[in-house]
Design an enzyme around this catalytic site. Structure first.
Site, PDB file in Angstrom:
ATOM      1  N   CYS A   1      38.614  42.346 -52.390  1.00  0.00           N
ATOM      2  CA  CYS A   1      39.653  43.299 -52.771  1.00  0.00           C
ATOM      3  C   CYS A   1      40.773  42.573 -53.532  1.00  0.00           C
ATOM      4  O   CYS A   1      40.543  42.072 -54.629  1.00  0.00           O
ATOM      5  CB  CYS A   1      40.153  44.032 -51.532  1.00  0.00           C
ATOM      6  SG  CYS A   1      41.299  45.380 -51.860  1.00  0.00           S
TER       7      CYS A   1
ATOM      8  N   ASP B   1      33.156  52.837 -56.281  1.00  0.00           N
ATOM      9  CA  ASP B   1      34.508  52.273 -56.443  1.00  0.00           C
ATOM     10  C   ASP B   1      34.964  52.365 -57.904  1.00  0.00           C
ATOM     11  O   ASP B   1      35.118  51.363 -58.602  1.00  0.00           O
ATOM     12  CB  ASP B   1      34.494  50.819 -55.970  1.00  0.00           C
ATOM     13  CG  ASP B   1      35.891  50.246 -55.780  1.00  0.00           C
ATOM     14  OD1 ASP B   1      36.877  50.979 -55.997  1.00  0.00           O
ATOM     15  OD2 ASP B   1      35.981  49.066 -55.404  1.00  0.00           O
TER      16      ASP B   1
ATOM     17  N   HIS C   1      34.278  51.004 -51.769  1.00  0.00           N
ATOM     18  CA  HIS C   1      35.118  49.818 -51.824  1.00  0.00           C
ATOM     19  C   HIS C   1      35.242  49.241 -50.410  1.00  0.00           C
ATOM     20  O   HIS C   1      35.371  49.980 -49.450  1.00  0.00           O
ATOM     21  CB  HIS C   1      36.507  50.229 -52.349  1.00  0.00           C
ATOM     22  CG  HIS C   1      37.494  49.118 -52.419  1.00  0.00           C
ATOM     23  ND1 HIS C   1      37.536  48.220 -53.461  1.00  0.00           N
ATOM     24  CD2 HIS C   1      38.483  48.747 -51.568  1.00  0.00           C
ATOM     25  CE1 HIS C   1      38.511  47.347 -53.259  1.00  0.00           C
ATOM     26  NE2 HIS C   1      39.092  47.655 -52.119  1.00  0.00           N
TER      27      HIS C   1
END
Length: 291
Positions: free
Chosen positions: A179, A226, A257
């Site tokens: 991330c 995502d 995600h």
């Protein structure tokens, strides 16, 4: 139910990545879920619980692991260090870059997993110059939003430069990030020509024009659902390959995600996470000459 879950994850991602107001976020979640109790249960299933899903115990006898603090790039620095106990010659070093929640129990567990795979591991707390990762995740995300990015890159490069000189290392270094950390790996590859390899999990990417500066081999692990990240990450992979860089992009269909984060029940996808992890370890061993 799937539509409700997808809409809830979209709201949660907007809250956590775009720094939206918590009260407004919860109001939207209540409207979606139908009640305060249902909204709270839905949020709990999406949000990560960093202490959950531990795969490698903190006192696992096969590894050595501990936190240490000091100074890097002229600022306070803290990192979690992990390495195999068994002798195995000189080993490469992996920098593990945390999500927007900072250095927590889950990222330390990821570091131990990599140590069991045969690597020396450093997991820095890039919130150390701001006092360190707080227990409150909302506070951690707020601090991430105000981080001195140039300082964080300088600290990462300093950690890796020292690792390349250590007698127990083989001089090769890599990075794995998730991330916020996945985005950081991409930018570190641009900023540090000495980086040998990087694995970016669902990380937003730099301008494709920066691809020519990259020397490291890169593995991009992306979630099929995502859209926010893939809008920049897929062109980034294409630009790297067009610039004759060693870059591989894997898009895992039908997953969200943060699909690798096994502390989030709603997001975690065991099949995709297992395959992505196998690819990560194999890639790092190949690129870093881990024997």
């Amino acid at each position: 139910m799937t539509d409700l879950r997808d809409r809830a994850i979209a709201l949660y991602d907007a809250f956590t990545h775009d720094h939206r107001d918590r009260r407004a976020f919860m109001k939207e979640m209540v409207a979606l879920a139908g009640s305060v109790a249902a909204a709270e249960a839905l949020v709990a299933s999406i949000a990560a619980s960093p202490a959950a899903a531990q795969q490698v115990k903190t006192d696992d006898p096969r590894i050595e692991a501990a936190r240490a603090s000091g100074t890097e790039a002229g600022a306070p620095a803290t990192a979690y260090f992990a390495a195999p106990k068994a002798s195995g010659g000189r080993r490469p070093t992996i920098l593990v870059i945390h999500e927007n929640r900072g250095l927590n129990a889950h990222i330390e567990d990821v570091a131990r997993r990599l140590a069991l795979a045969g690597f020396r591991v450093i997991a820095p707390d890039f919130l150390a110059p701001q006092g360190g990762t707080p227990a409150d995740e909302d506070r951690a995300r707020t601090l991430i939003g105000s981080i001195d990015y140039d300082l964080a890159l300088s600290q990462a490069k300093a950690f890796l430069a020292k690792a390349r000189k250590q007698a127990s290392g083989n001089g090769r270094t890599g990075a794995v990030g998730f991330c916020w950390g996945g985005a950081f790996v991409n930018r570190l590859a641009v900023a540090d020509p000495a980086l040998t390899a990087g694995v970016s999990y669902y990380g937003p990417a730099p301008d494709p024009a920066e691809a020519g500066k990259v020397r490291a081999a890169l593995l991009l692990q992306l979630a099929g659902k995502d859209t926010r990240v893939n809008t920049t990450a897929i062109p980034w992979g294409d630009a790297l390959r067009a610039a004759a860089k060693r870059a591989t992009t894997h898009v895992y269909p039908g997953v969200d995600h943060a699909f690798n984060n096994d502390t989030s029940a709603a997001r975690y996808d065991a099949a995709a996470a297992t395959l992505a992890w196998e690819r990560t370890v194999a890639f790092l061993r190949h690129e870093l000459d881990a024997r």
